[in-house]
Structure formats: C-alpha cells, structure tokens
Design an enzyme around this catalytic site. Structure first.
Site, PDB file in Angstrom:
ATOM      1  N   MET A  10     -11.974   4.652  -0.468  1.00 16.76           N
ATOM      2  CA  MET A  10     -12.576   4.932   0.845  1.00 16.76           C
ATOM      3  C   MET A  10     -13.240   6.300   0.746  1.00 16.76           C
ATOM      4  O   MET A  10     -12.806   7.294   1.352  1.00 16.76           O
ATOM      5  CB  MET A  10     -11.491   4.886   1.931  1.00 16.76           C
ATOM      6  CG  MET A  10     -11.048   3.453   2.231  1.00 16.76           C
ATOM      7  SD  MET A  10      -9.479   3.369   3.095  1.00 16.76           S
ATOM      8  CE  MET A  10      -8.364   3.488   1.705  1.00 16.76           C
ATOM      9  N   ASP A  32      -4.590   3.710  -1.983  1.00 15.83           N
ATOM     10  CA  ASP A  32      -5.636   4.063  -1.015  1.00 15.83           C
ATOM     11  C   ASP A  32      -6.150   5.479  -1.248  1.00 15.83           C
ATOM     12  O   ASP A  32      -5.440   6.456  -1.019  1.00 15.83           O
ATOM     13  CB  ASP A  32      -5.075   3.955   0.412  1.00 15.83           C
ATOM     14  CG  ASP A  32      -4.962   2.509   0.869  1.00 15.83           C
ATOM     15  OD1 ASP A  32      -5.945   1.767   0.729  1.00 15.83           O
ATOM     16  OD2 ASP A  32      -3.880   2.131   1.365  1.00 15.83           O
ATOM     17  N   MET A  80     -11.401  -5.681   5.752  1.00 16.52           N
ATOM     18  CA  MET A  80     -10.581  -4.731   6.516  1.00 16.52           C
ATOM     19  C   MET A  80     -10.265  -5.338   7.881  1.00 16.52           C
ATOM     20  O   MET A  80     -11.165  -5.757   8.611  1.00 16.52           O
ATOM     21  CB  MET A  80     -11.327  -3.406   6.711  1.00 16.52           C
ATOM     22  CG  MET A  80     -11.617  -2.621   5.436  1.00 16.52           C
ATOM     23  SD  MET A  80     -10.178  -2.235   4.416  1.00 16.52           S
ATOM     24  CE  MET A  80      -9.146  -1.330   5.576  1.00 16.52           C
ATOM     25  N   ASP A 119      -6.711  -6.252   4.349  1.00 15.90           N
ATOM     26  CA  ASP A 119      -6.127  -4.909   4.373  1.00 15.90           C
ATOM     27  C   ASP A 119      -6.091  -4.369   5.801  1.00 15.90           C
ATOM     28  O   ASP A 119      -7.140  -4.116   6.400  1.00 15.90           O
ATOM     29  CB  ASP A 119      -6.965  -3.989   3.472  1.00 15.90           C
ATOM     30  CG  ASP A 119      -6.295  -2.642   3.224  1.00 15.90           C
ATOM     31  OD1 ASP A 119      -5.168  -2.437   3.722  1.00 15.90           O
ATOM     32  OD2 ASP A 119      -6.913  -1.813   2.536  1.00 15.90           O
ATOM     33  N   HIS A 129      -1.260  -1.422  -4.262  1.00 13.33           N
ATOM     34  CA  HIS A 129      -2.535  -1.039  -3.627  1.00 13.33           C
ATOM     35  C   HIS A 129      -2.533   0.469  -3.390  1.00 13.33           C
ATOM     36  O   HIS A 129      -1.617   1.019  -2.768  1.00 13.33           O
ATOM     37  CB  HIS A 129      -2.663  -1.799  -2.307  1.00 13.33           C
ATOM     38  CG  HIS A 129      -3.948  -1.595  -1.579  1.00 13.33           C
ATOM     39  ND1 HIS A 129      -5.098  -2.292  -1.866  1.00 13.33           N
ATOM     40  CD2 HIS A 129      -4.264  -0.778  -0.544  1.00 13.33           C
ATOM     41  CE1 HIS A 129      -6.065  -1.914  -1.034  1.00 13.33           C
ATOM     42  NE2 HIS A 129      -5.596  -0.983  -0.230  1.00 13.33           N
ATOM     43  N   SER A 155       0.852  -1.190   0.000  1.00 11.14           N
ATOM     44  CA  SER A 155       0.000   0.000   0.000  1.00 11.14           C
ATOM     45  C   SER A 155       0.886   1.238   0.000  1.00 11.14           C
ATOM     46  O   SER A 155       1.672   1.457   0.934  1.00 11.14           O
ATOM     47  CB  SER A 155      -0.880   0.024   1.246  1.00 11.14           C
ATOM     48  OG  SER A 155      -1.347   1.341   1.454  1.00 11.14           O
ATOM     49  N   HIS A 173      -8.334   1.206  -3.913  1.00  9.94           N
ATOM     50  CA  HIS A 173      -9.247   1.033  -2.774  1.00  9.94           C
ATOM     51  C   HIS A 173      -9.905   2.383  -2.494  1.00  9.94           C
ATOM     52  O   HIS A 173      -9.249   3.312  -2.004  1.00  9.94           O
ATOM     53  CB  HIS A 173      -8.415   0.551  -1.563  1.00  9.94           C
ATOM     54  CG  HIS A 173      -9.196   0.339  -0.303  1.00  9.94           C
ATOM     55  ND1 HIS A 173      -8.581   0.134   0.908  1.00  9.94           N
ATOM     56  CD2 HIS A 173     -10.529   0.289  -0.062  1.00  9.94           C
ATOM     57  CE1 HIS A 173      -9.506  -0.023   1.848  1.00  9.94           C
ATOM     58  NE2 HIS A 173     -10.689   0.078   1.293  1.00  9.94           N
ATOM     59  N   MET A 188      -8.757   8.313  -0.119  1.00  7.14           N
ATOM     60  CA  MET A 188      -9.544   8.708   1.068  1.00  7.14           C
ATOM     61  C   MET A 188     -10.062  10.127   0.894  1.00  7.14           C
ATOM     62  O   MET A 188      -9.354  10.994   0.374  1.00  7.14           O
ATOM     63  CB  MET A 188      -8.663   8.668   2.320  1.00  7.14           C
ATOM     64  CG  MET A 188      -8.027   7.315   2.575  1.00  7.14           C
ATOM     65  SD  MET A 188      -7.165   7.312   4.150  1.00  7.14           S
ATOM     66  CE  MET A 188      -6.401   5.685   4.086  1.00  7.14           C
TER      67      MET A 188
HETATM   68  C1  DX5 Z   1      -6.160   1.623   5.696  1.00  9.68           C
HETATM   69  C2  DX5 Z   1      -5.712   1.338   4.281  1.00  9.68           C
HETATM   70  C3  DX5 Z   1      -4.646   0.322   4.209  1.00  9.68           C
HETATM   71  C4  DX5 Z   1      -3.382   0.724   4.912  1.00  9.68           C
HETATM   72  C5  DX5 Z   1      -2.679  -0.487   5.381  1.00  9.68           C
HETATM   73  O1  DX5 Z   1      -7.234   2.500   5.687  1.00  9.68           O
HETATM   74  O2  DX5 Z   1      -6.792   0.908   3.496  1.00  9.68           O
HETATM   75  O3  DX5 Z   1      -4.397  -0.073   2.871  1.00  9.68           O
HETATM   76  O4  DX5 Z   1      -2.522   1.443   4.105  1.00  9.68           O
HETATM   77  O5  DX5 Z   1      -1.579  -0.069   6.105  1.00  9.68           O
HETATM   78  P1  DX5 Z   1      -0.823  -1.014   7.129  1.00  9.68           P
HETATM   79  O6  DX5 Z   1      -0.347  -2.206   6.359  1.00  9.68           O
HETATM   80  O7  DX5 Z   1       0.266  -0.174   7.637  1.00  9.68           O
HETATM   81  O8  DX5 Z   1      -1.838  -1.413   8.181  1.00  9.68           O
HETATM   82 ZN    ZN Z   2      -6.406  -0.091   1.503  1.00  5.29          ZN
END
Ligand code: DX5
Ligand code: ZN
Length: 229
Positions: free
Chosen positions: A72, A39, A141, A176, A37, A12, A70, A41
């Site tokens: 969010m 992320d 998650m 994740d 991956h 990620s 991903h 947000m």
């Molecule tokens: C959390 C993200 C993850 C995050 C995982 O909201 O969706 O992808 O980056 O990070 P680690 O592996 O550090 O928990």
């Molecule tokens: Zn993620």
C-alpha cells in the site's frame, strides 16, 4: 507456488504483536494458516505507516510457506527489487497507486515474484480487464486500506465479475478487510479463494497462547468451506 482454488486463510500480521513478528508468523502457521499476509503502508498512499523491505527480510526466515506482501505504497516501482530480495512470494500493488500498473506488474514478474493487483472499494472490476494475462492474484479490498479492524464493505458483485473475467486462468481472488466467519461465506460464494484476516485470526491469542489463532482460523475456514457443502 503451485496453483489451486482451495480456500486459503492468510492471517494479516497487521493484527499481530509488532515486537514479535517472527514468532507470530510461526505461531499462525503452526495453527493452520496457509499464507502469511504482510501489509506494507507508506503514510502517503494510505493514512498509516507500517514497515518496509528490511522488516520483510527479517520476517522471511520465520515463514515456511507463502509470504504474501501487500504494497500500500506509491510510487511502487522503485521498491520492487528490494521487496523481491526480501523474499516475497507474491507482491501485490494497487491499481490506484500510479498511472503505470502494467509496467509495475511486468517489473514484479521480472523480479521473480508472483504478481498481484489490488482494487480499492471504489475501483470497478473493469479496471483490471486488460491485465488478466499479467497477474497471478487479484486482491479485492473490502475496506478502505490503511487500518485493521474495519467494517466489511460488500463487494460481492465485483467479485463475481472478476471470477467470470478470470475464467480458467490460474488467478487467485483474494479478499482483504473485515473477513470473519460471517463475511467469509459471502465472498467465497461470489468466487474468492484467498481470505486475508487480521483481527479475526489474532483476537484472543498471543505467542504464549496461540491456540485461539487455530480456533479462529478453523472457524473462518469452516464457514468458507460450508458454502460448498
Ligand atoms: C487493510 C489491510 C488488511 C488488514 C485486514 O489496509 O490491507 O490486510 O490488516 O485487517 P482486518 O482483517 O482486521 O480487517
Ligand atoms: Zn492487506
């Protein structure tokens, strides 16, 4: 994208250098990452903001393999075409992001992407039971989404339920949050095949010194594959 259940490590980039995403993605792939991956947000669905489709499009040429995005964000639907045009191979939306996940998943496939559905820790496996023929991936998650580096929450019972619900369908189970060499075997034993890891991959390394990325990826993979040894 071809389907198989081999273990895939998906670093990620939330844990990468935000000023250097292109080089970070290339370094992670050169060091053995299977997928990247990404992320996204929005500061609304989750209490943190990262970036949107323009950044995804800028990152895309630096990724040779699968770009796993991903989302969010809430709402989702108005942004699907923009993320598809940015070159996402997989677009994963949260079931909690709105009342119409079915429509969202239809729209993701119609935009030419593989469709993923993500479940927060508080959402049961049964919530996706009627979506099995509409998804290519279920993301479980194992932290509350929004931040990297959080403590792993045990979701093995949920993963096992999903694995039996999926049966022979070509659907990945992605995990994740808080994945590292200690937690990876638990989730693989329960039925997961895609392991997202941010801090556990990028710790100790940099674009100038990427070898630790490789060591970290190999450590997670060895622990995960050890389940089947
Ligand atoms: C959390 C993200 C993850 C995050 C995982 O909201 O969706 O992808 O980056 O990070 P680690 O592996 O550090 O928990
Ligand atoms: Zn993620």
């Amino acid at each position: 994208m071809t389907f198989d259940r081999a273990i895939k490590i998906a670093p990620s980039i939330l844990a990468a250098d935000f000023a250097n995403f292109g080089a970070e993605c290339a370094a992670a792939e050169a060091q053995g990452a299977d997928w990247i991956h990404v992320d996204v947000m929005d500061g609304h669905f989750v209490p943190n903001i990262t970036f949107g489709p323009a950044t995804c499009a800028a990152i895309r040429p630096h990724i040779k393999g699968v770009m796993d995005v991903h989302l969010m964000i809430s709402p989702v639907d108005a942004y699907i075409d923009a993320f598809a045009q940015a070159g996402a191979d997989i677009l994963t939306a949260h079931i909690e992001a709105g009342p119409h996940i079915h429509r969202t998943l239809q729209a993701i496939r119609a935009a030419g992407c593989n469709a993923g559905v993500a479940l927060n820790p508080g959402t049961p496996a049964s919530a996706v039971a009627d979506l099995m023929d509409m998804v290519d991936l279920v993301c479980v998650m194992t932290v509350n989404p929004g931040f990297g580096g959080q403590k792993f929450i045990d979701m093995t019972t949920k993963i096992k339920s999903l694995r039996s619900m999926i049966g022979d369908r070509p659907i990945h189970i992605e995990i994740d949050g808080g994945v590292d060499p200690k937690t990876a075997p638990l989730v693989v034993q329960a039925g997961a095949d895609v392991l997202v890891a941010g801090s556990a991959v990028f710790k100790g390394g940099s674009v100038q010194n990427p070898a630790p990325y490789g060591e970290n990826i190999r450590a997670i993979r060895a622990a995960a594959e050890g389940v089947w040894a």
